[in-house]
Design a protein around this motif. Structure first.
Motif, short mmCIF file in Angstrom:
data_model
loop_
_atom_site.label_atom_id
_atom_site.label_comp_id
_atom_site.label_asym_id
_atom_site.label_seq_id
_atom_site.Cartn_x
_atom_site.Cartn_y
_atom_site.Cartn_z
N ALA A 85 0.86 -1.19 0.00
CA ALA A 85 0.00 0.00 0.00
C ALA A 85 0.89 1.23 0.00
N MET A 86 0.59 2.17 -0.87
CA MET A 86 1.36 3.41 -0.95
C MET A 86 0.42 4.60 -0.79
N GLN A 87 0.84 5.54 0.05
CA GLN A 87 0.03 6.73 0.32
C GLN A 87 0.82 7.97 -0.10
N PRO A 88 0.39 8.65 -1.18
CA PRO A 88 1.08 9.88 -1.58
C PRO A 88 0.76 11.01 -0.61
N PRO A 89 1.56 12.09 -0.64
CA PRO A 89 1.30 13.23 0.25
C PRO A 89 -0.12 13.79 0.07
N GLN A 90 -0.58 13.86 -1.15
CA GLN A 90 -1.97 14.21 -1.44
C GLN A 90 -2.51 13.14 -2.37
N GLY A 91 -3.74 12.76 -2.15
CA GLY A 91 -4.35 11.76 -3.02
C GLY A 91 -4.68 10.49 -2.28
N ASP A 92 -5.26 9.58 -3.02
CA ASP A 92 -5.78 8.34 -2.46
C ASP A 92 -4.70 7.26 -2.37
N LEU A 93 -4.88 6.39 -1.41
CA LEU A 93 -4.05 5.21 -1.24
C LEU A 93 -4.13 4.37 -2.51
N PHE A 94 -3.00 3.79 -2.93
CA PHE A 94 -3.02 2.88 -4.08
C PHE A 94 -2.09 1.72 -3.78
N TYR A 95 -2.14 0.70 -4.64
CA TYR A 95 -1.44 -0.55 -4.35
C TYR A 95 -0.56 -1.00 -5.51
N LEU A 96 0.56 -1.60 -5.12
CA LEU A 96 1.50 -2.24 -6.03
C LEU A 96 1.45 -3.73 -5.70
N VAL A 97 1.36 -4.57 -6.72
CA VAL A 97 1.27 -6.01 -6.51
C VAL A 97 2.21 -6.74 -7.47
N GLY A 98 2.51 -7.98 -7.14
CA GLY A 98 3.32 -8.78 -8.03
C GLY A 98 3.59 -10.16 -7.46
N GLU A 99 4.44 -10.87 -8.18
CA GLU A 99 4.79 -12.24 -7.81
C GLU A 99 6.31 -12.37 -7.80
N PHE A 100 6.82 -13.06 -6.80
CA PHE A 100 8.26 -13.32 -6.72
C PHE A 100 8.64 -14.38 -7.76
N GLU A 125 21.69 -12.93 -2.33
CA GLU A 125 22.31 -12.54 -3.59
C GLU A 125 21.38 -11.96 -4.64
N ARG A 126 20.13 -12.42 -4.69
CA ARG A 126 19.29 -12.06 -5.83
C ARG A 126 17.82 -12.09 -5.46
N LEU A 127 17.09 -11.14 -6.04
CA LEU A 127 15.65 -11.05 -5.85
C LEU A 127 15.05 -10.56 -7.16
N SER A 128 14.02 -11.24 -7.63
CA SER A 128 13.35 -10.83 -8.86
C SER A 128 11.86 -11.00 -8.68
N TYR A 129 11.10 -10.02 -9.19
CA TYR A 129 9.65 -10.07 -9.04
C TYR A 129 8.95 -9.25 -10.12
N THR A 130 7.68 -9.60 -10.37
CA THR A 130 6.88 -8.79 -11.26
C THR A 130 6.39 -7.57 -10.48
N PHE A 131 6.04 -6.52 -11.21
CA PHE A 131 5.70 -5.23 -10.61
C PHE A 131 4.54 -4.65 -11.43
N ARG A 132 3.39 -4.52 -10.80
CA ARG A 132 2.26 -3.88 -11.49
C ARG A 132 1.38 -3.13 -10.50
N TRP A 133 0.79 -2.08 -10.99
CA TRP A 133 -0.12 -1.28 -10.17
C TRP A 133 -1.51 -1.87 -10.25
N GLU A 134 -2.23 -1.89 -9.12
CA GLU A 134 -3.66 -2.18 -9.19
C GLU A 134 -4.28 -0.93 -9.78
N ASP A 135 -5.21 -1.09 -10.68
CA ASP A 135 -5.81 0.04 -11.39
C ASP A 135 -4.73 0.88 -12.06
N PRO A 136 -3.99 0.30 -13.01
CA PRO A 136 -2.86 0.99 -13.61
C PRO A 136 -3.26 2.16 -14.51
N ASP A 137 -2.33 3.07 -14.68
CA ASP A 137 -2.43 4.13 -15.67
C ASP A 137 -2.47 3.46 -17.04
N PRO A 138 -3.16 4.04 -18.03
CA PRO A 138 -3.19 3.40 -19.35
C PRO A 138 -1.81 3.15 -19.96
#
Length: 152
Positions: free
Chosen positions: A59-74, A81-94
């Motif tokens: 969950a990410m909260q900007p200084p102004q605006g609504d809470l939004f979420y980042l989700v993914g899979e490891f 040594e290493r970490l890799s994961y997918t990265f996508r926003w819930e309700d992404p920008d077009p």
């Protein structure tokens, strides 16, 4: 640079802390919440199932605006040594699409870590630049956190 059919972001940092400390800061929810995101953002919650195939939700909260979420899979979890994961926003920008983040941690004499970061492939240069700004500010906070933890 292109990567996986789109633009990629590459960054490198030398952090004054052992890899184990850096890996914990990258993966433990309580630690991640202390540095995650651009300046001024809060991280009210981090859910994580740290294993290949496991998911996460931040969950990410900007200084102004609504809470939004980042989700993914490891994709890869190889402590410290290493970490890799997918990265996508819930309700992404077009202009957003799922990207892949890969973090490689090299040992420098047991007291420092060479962190190499790659994220790709972005759909547009504008989205890549937005992520570059956010990651730069977040990695600055990570560097401060792990340096103080290592000297404590």
């Amino acid at each position: 640079m292109t990567h996986d059919g789109g633009l990629s972001l590459r960054m490198q940092r030398v952090l004054r802390a052992p890899r184990s400390v850096v890996f914990r800061a990258l993966t433990e929810p309580e630690e991640l919440a202390k540095w995650w995101g651009p300046d001024g953002f809060a991280t009210p919650s981090v859910e994580s199932d740290l294993r290949p195939g496991g998911g996460y939700r931040i969950a990410m909260q900007p200084p102004q605006g609504d809470l939004f979420y980042l989700v993914g899979e490891f994709l890869e979890v190889e402590p410290p040594e290493r970490l890799s994961y997918t990265f996508r926003w819930e309700d992404p920008d077009p202009e957003d699409r799922e990207t892949v983040v890969t973090l490689s941690l090299g040992d420098i004499g047991g007291t420092a870590t060479d962190l190499n970061f790659i994220q790709g492939g972005f759909a547009t240069e504008r989205r890549r630049a937005l992520h570059e700004e956010g990651w730069t500010q977040g990695l600055d906070k990570l560097e401060e956190l792990v340096s103080s933890a290592a000297s404590a």
